[in-house]
Scaffold this active site. Structure first.
Site, PDB file in Angstrom:
ATOM      1  CE  LYS A 176      53.946 -15.928 -20.213  1.00  0.00           C
ATOM      2  NZ  LYS A 176      55.193 -16.087 -19.457  1.00  0.00           N
ATOM      3  CE  LYS A 229      53.604 -11.939 -20.408  1.00  0.00           C
ATOM      4  NZ  LYS A 229      54.636 -12.733 -19.870  1.00  0.00           N
TER       5      LYS A 229
HETATM    6  C1  PBG Z   1      58.669 -15.535 -18.799  1.00  0.00           C
HETATM    7  C2  PBG Z   1      58.007 -14.297 -19.258  1.00  0.00           C
HETATM    8  C3  PBG Z   1      57.788 -13.830 -20.569  1.00  0.00           C
HETATM    9  C4  PBG Z   1      57.239 -12.566 -20.462  1.00  0.00           C
HETATM   10  C5  PBG Z   1      57.108 -12.296 -19.107  1.00  0.00           C
HETATM   11  N1  PBG Z   1      57.558 -13.385 -18.388  1.00  0.00           N
HETATM   12  C6  PBG Z   1      58.176 -14.408 -21.863  1.00  0.00           C
HETATM   13  C7  PBG Z   1      57.562 -15.630 -22.368  1.00  0.00           C
HETATM   14  O1  PBG Z   1      56.657 -16.236 -21.796  1.00  0.00           O
HETATM   15  O2  PBG Z   1      58.068 -16.038 -23.406  1.00  0.00           O
HETATM   16  C8  PBG Z   1      56.902 -11.661 -21.608  1.00  0.00           C
HETATM   17  C9  PBG Z   1      56.783 -10.217 -21.284  1.00  0.00           C
HETATM   18  C10 PBG Z   1      56.815  -9.300 -22.453  1.00  0.00           C
HETATM   19  O3  PBG Z   1      56.718  -9.701 -23.627  1.00  0.00           O
HETATM   20  O4  PBG Z   1      56.943  -8.098 -22.207  1.00  0.00           O
HETATM   21  N2  PBG Z   1      58.001 -16.699 -18.951  1.00  0.00           N
END
Ligand code: PBG
Length: 303
Positions: A176, A229
């Site tokens: 991520k 992601k």
């Molecule tokens: C929580 C999380 C996030 C997303 C999914 N889970 C936000 C982040 O890490 O700031 C983002 C998903 C999206 O942008 O659609 N940690």
């Protein structure tokens, strides 16, 4: 006959945002067509998704009260826990996945508890275990930790096993990235950090080898499904992970990817259905087995 890749509604997972109350439907300003919904409305959307052949949903909760530890995250009657029970009752065949993270629940917006100005990794892991177990107790089918703390997959696996949830799989947000493409999500989940950013726990967009290391660690810790992601700016990572590890792989077409297409389409600059289909096909072609997408309903409807 010679087409190599096709995307169907059965490849998709639909993210949903649950808020307290009833009959609530607030459209997210930066995500047209995406709503924060109370449990009754989320159930209706989940039923629609299942009817269109979408096999899974991914739940995010926005609690009534936020505090420094994010303690509503593991409440028995928290928003996500209530939504899981209601969806499983109404649409039992749907795979109900829950996002496990603290950023929606903490008043400072970071993904874990703070020690000074930084996130305390190990203490956060304990809270994530409590959150994951409460989701499983509510009936979740798949647990998806998105916090990026080190060792959290191992901790959650052990915590679930201890409570008799050996058969509940984990989909880990393994690679991520610390991405600007999450901007609109933070409106939807009301989870923008109050200070600083997530660079100490999310990955540097410049790194690719590191993604393989992150994925390998999560596999060792017991992840069943891996995730990359965002999706479209990281197709190379999806391909490398799929080539290196023959494991079920998910890719998250995140809020910013959605918003870009929506904004351009609203101005007539892009043909929305065409680029939605093309983007999903590209993500699948890169190697994703599962695509998490805010376009899931529209795509499945053939809009
Ligand atoms: C929580 C999380 C996030 C997303 C999914 N889970 C936000 C982040 O890490 O700031 C983002 C998903 C999206 O942008 O659609 N940690």
């Amino acid at each position: 006959m010679v087409r190599e890749t096709s995307v169907g509604s059965d490849d998709l997972m639909l993210p949903l945002f649950v808020v307290p109350g009833s009959s609530v439907e607030n459209e997210v300003a930066s995500m047209p067509g995406v709503f924060q919904q109370s449990v009754d409305k989320v159930v209706e959307t989940a039923r629609r998704a299942a009817g269109l052949g979408i096999p899974a949903v991914l739940l995010f909760g926005i609690p009534e009260h936020k505090d420094p530890r994010g303690s509503e995250a593991w409440r028995r009657d928290g928003v996500v826990q209530n939504a899981v029970r209601a969806i499983k009752e109404a649409v039992p065949e749907l795979c109900v996945t829950t996002d496990v993270c603290l950023c929606e629940y903490t008043d400072h917006g970071h993904c874990g508890v703070l020690s000074g100005d930084s996130v305390d990794n190990d203490e956060t892991c304990e809270l994530l275990v409590a959150e994951a177990v409460s989701h499983a107790e509510a009936g979740a089918d798949l647990i998806a930790p998105s916090d990026m703390m080190d060792g959290r997959v191992d901790a959650i696996r052990e915590g679930l096993d201890d409570k008799g949830f050996e058969e509940i799989p984990i989909m880990s947000y393994a690679a991520k990235y610390c991405s600007g493409f999450y901007g609109p999500f933070r409106d939807a989940a009301e989870s923008a950090p109050r200070f600083g950013d997530r660079r100490s726990y999310q990955m540097d967009p410049s790194n690719s080898d590191e993604a393989l290391l992150e994925v390998e660690l999560d596999i060792e810790e017991g992840a069943d499904i891996l995730m990359v992601k965002p999706a479209m700016p990281y197709l190379d990572i999806i391909r490398r992970v799929k080539d290196e590890f023959q494991r079920p792989l998910a890719a998250y077409q995140v809020s910013g990817e959605f918003a870009m297409i929506k904004a351009a389409a609203a101005r007539g600059w892009l043909d929305e259905p065409r680029v939605v289909a093309e983007s999903l096909t590209a993500i699948k072609r890169a190697g994703a087995d599962i695509i998490i997408s805010y376009f899931a309903l529209d795509f499945a409807k053939g809009v």
